[in-house]
Motif scaffolding. Structure first.
Motif: not given
Length: 271
Positions: A17-28, A256-262
């Motif tokens: 969801v986040l990447v689709g909205a143009g954001h960068q996501v990384e897993f650590l 979607e709720a978690l992405a919105a929270l972030i």
């Protein structure tokens, strides 16, 4: 996302969801060799928001270090650590009027054996590892012989003993993401479940007072993403477990709720 399970369905869907909205996501992975500066790509090496899914000592240490550098961590290291200590959970719940079983802290199960006085609230009762973790002790004890067996197998384990709550046999699984309540039911691990096993929680709408209790738990424990297990005691909800960011699977709308929270947390930081 601080996790050792990047393939977790909720995390993967949220990242999409986040990447689709143009954001960068990384897993650590907090348990992996240190990669140098924390992920994020900013000048100071700190990402906009960190999602603390892992609960290991390494993950908590990393989250604390990031918070000291001014990073935004959801849930905070302090709130996550609180929810790993069942004795602290019970004390916090009691201090804030949350309905929870009576709880007694013991250095080991030997303190419950009949020659030590036994449990003050009688049989059956629950015993749980004080510190919540994978593979911890959670068991119902129905008689002294069962207690002795557990005391041998878990002789060095700090535990809490809790009164057993007679209930409907259904465990109400409630997940909250930024005030949005998701719920399901499953047969309780203990008790007398109804006929017809459920292989997975069934999504349902909670009564208003039950949802209000779940939301109040988040306020008391300082959590944005969490799970609450509720049992039905003659129509009234009783809190039997609280988890900071549990393994939420299945509820429609959760990614979607978690992405919105972030994004909301990020926006607060730049406002």
């Amino acid at each position: 996302m601080l996790t050792d399970k990047p393939g977790h369905p909720l995390l993967a869907a949220t990242a999409s969801v986040l990447v689709g909205a143009g954001h960068q996501v990384e897993f650590l992975d907090p348990g992996a060799p240190a990669p140098g500066a924390p992920a994020g790509g900013e000048d100071d090496g700190v990402a906009d928001v960190y999602l603390l899914k892992a609960h290991t000592p390494e993950a908590l240490a990393l989250a604390r270090g990031l918070e000291e550098r001014g990073a935004l961590v959801v849930n905070s290291a302090g709130a996550t650590e609180l929810c790993q200590d069942r004795n602290r959970i019970a004390m916090t719940a009691e201090a804030n009027g949350l309905p929870m079983p009576r709880t007694k802290l013991l250095d080991s199960l030997s303190g419950l054996l009949p020659d030590s006085g036994g449990p003050s609230f009688g049989y059956p009762f629950m015993v749980k590892s004080r510190h919540s973790r994978r593979g911890d002790l959670v068991a119902r004890v129905d008689h002294p012989a069962a207690l002795r067996e557990l005391a041998v197998a878990w002789h060095d384990e700090p535990v809490v003993a809790q009164e057993f709550i007679a209930n409907s046999g259904w465990d109400h699984k409630v997940w909250v993401i930024a005030g949005q309540v998701f719920a399901g039911v499953r047969q309780a691990p203990v008790g007398a479940p109804p006929t017809g096993a459920l292989s997975a929680p069934v999504v349902r709408e909670l009564p208003g007072e039950w949802a209000a209790l779940a939301l109040h738990v988040g306020e008391v424990f300082g959590l944005d993403v969490y799970g609450v297990d509720l049992l039905d005691r003659e129509g009234d909800p009783v809190v039997v477990d609280i988890n900071a960011f549990p393994g939420i699977r299945g509820p429609e709308g959760a990614p979607e709720a978690l992405a919105a929270l972030i994004l909301t947390v990020r926006q607060r930081s730049v406002a």
